[in-house]
Design an enzyme around this catalytic site. Structure first.
Site, PDB file in Angstrom:
ATOM      1  N   HIS A  94      44.245  -4.314 -31.032  1.00  0.00           N
ATOM      2  CA  HIS A  94      43.850  -4.375 -30.394  1.00  0.00           C
ATOM      3  C   HIS A  94      43.002  -3.603 -30.635  1.00  0.00           C
ATOM      4  O   HIS A  94      42.999  -3.000 -31.368  1.00  0.00           O
ATOM      5  CB  HIS A  94      45.143  -3.519 -29.678  1.00  0.00           C
ATOM      6  N   GLU A 166      41.098  -9.053 -23.561  1.00  0.00           N
ATOM      7  CA  GLU A 166      41.080  -7.654 -23.268  1.00  0.00           C
ATOM      8  C   GLU A 166      39.816  -7.251 -23.110  1.00  0.00           C
ATOM      9  O   GLU A 166      38.976  -6.581 -24.478  1.00  0.00           O
ATOM     10  CB  GLU A 166      41.591  -6.903 -23.929  1.00  0.00           C
TER      11      GLU A 166
HETATM   12  P1  PGA Z   1      45.456  -1.337 -19.618  1.00  0.00           P
HETATM   13  O1  PGA Z   1      45.904  -1.400 -21.464  1.00  0.00           O
HETATM   14  O2  PGA Z   1      46.466  -1.383 -18.885  1.00  0.00           O
HETATM   15  O3  PGA Z   1      45.884   0.605 -19.786  1.00  0.00           O
HETATM   16  O4  PGA Z   1      43.535  -1.057 -19.411  1.00  0.00           O
HETATM   17  C1  PGA Z   1      45.654  -2.634 -21.637  1.00  0.00           C
HETATM   18  C2  PGA Z   1      45.107  -2.461 -23.192  1.00  0.00           C
HETATM   19  O5  PGA Z   1      44.683  -1.845 -23.898  1.00  0.00           O
HETATM   20  O6  PGA Z   1      46.452  -3.373 -23.194  1.00  0.00           O
END
Ligand code: PGA
Length: 261
Positions: A94, A166
């Site tokens: 992450h 992401e």
């Molecule tokens: P968020 O987080 O939906 O709060 O942007 C997603 C993540 O970091 O996995």
């Protein structure tokens, strides 16, 4: 078509009491859809009690992190070996771990390998920063993060990896800018193309690619409708069980609509 994967990443929120209360309400509100796999990633401390509280036919658990060695003198760490049997998934790489805890490409590769070795399916997070995006380096960053992470796996093992794209700038922690789904489509296509180039088309078609970054009940549909988008990794919005249930229901509606196409 594999099942869609909708994951709640609770990050460092909810103590045992809050987590248990959430699951109490969530269990009641959740509509079961056979084609949707629902995963909760609570804090490490709450995994064990929640494993007794969830209905495992409807909900699975994920760890948010674990260490790459199976055991040994690593103070403060928990291994995938210890989590085996307790969780089906583990989030690996992450951006908060890459940035706040300086996790390197190689450490993340070792964690992905350790997860597979211990029969836990990795949810590998990859994504570019804002400066990298502006500099036109998105593909290079995605390529490096993805290819390094799976480099110790066989094609068969790669199929068990779930890739969560992401973009760092879209995660609520780092600004939470709304990402345009058409831009996200290009990167999802590129991720599959990369896997296909290295491991073949059959592997690429089995790897699930998720989107994450400020996904909420209002905009989830726009991402889930993308071609080849197999789910979502949801942070902030997943802390509200009603919103999370609504995202799961949206995923189901999108599946039905995609089937008709
Ligand atoms: P968020 O987080 O939906 O709060 O942007 C997603 C993540 O970091 O996995």
């Amino acid at each position: 078509m594999s099942r869609s994967l909708i994951v709640a990443n609770w990050k460092m929120h909810f103590n045992i009491h809050d987590a248990s209360l959430y699951v109490h309400h969530f269990n009641k509100a959740l509509n079961y859809h056979r084609s949707i796999e629902v995963v909760l990633a609570p804090s490490l401390l709450t995994l064990q009690p929640l494993s007794l509280q969830i209905d495992r036919r409807k909900v699975r658990l994920a760890a948010q992190n674990a260490y790459s060695k199976d055991d040994g003198p690593y103070t403060g760490e928990v291994s995938f070996t210890m989590l085996s049997g307790l969780v089906d998934y583990a989030i690996v790489g992450h951006s908060e771990r890459r940035i706040y805890f300086a996790e390197s490409l190689e450490l993340i590769r070792d964690k992905v390998t350790a997860a597979i070795r211990n029969d836990i399916n990795p949810i590998l997070c990859i994504g570019e920063s804002k400066p990298e995006k502006i500099a036109g380096e998105t593909k290079r960053v995605i390529h490096d993060q993805l290819i390094t992470a799976v480099s110790d796996l066989t094609a068969e093992e790669v199929k068990r990896v779930n890739v969560a794209y992401e973009p760092i700038w879209s995660i609520s922690t780092f600004g939470g800018e709304h990402a345009d789904p058409t831009e996200i489509q290009k990167t999802i296509d590129y991720i599959r193309y990369q896997i296909s180039e290295l491991y073949g088309a059959s592997t690429a078609s089995e790897v699930r690619v998720l989107y994450g970054g400020s996904v909420d009940d209002q905009d989830a549909g726009g991402y889930l409708a993308l071609d080849g988008c197999d789910g979502a990794l949801v942070g902030a919005a997943s802390l509200d069980y009603e919103k999370f249930v609504s995202i799961i229901d949206t995923a189901q509606s999108i599946r039905l609509a995609k089937k008709k196409d």
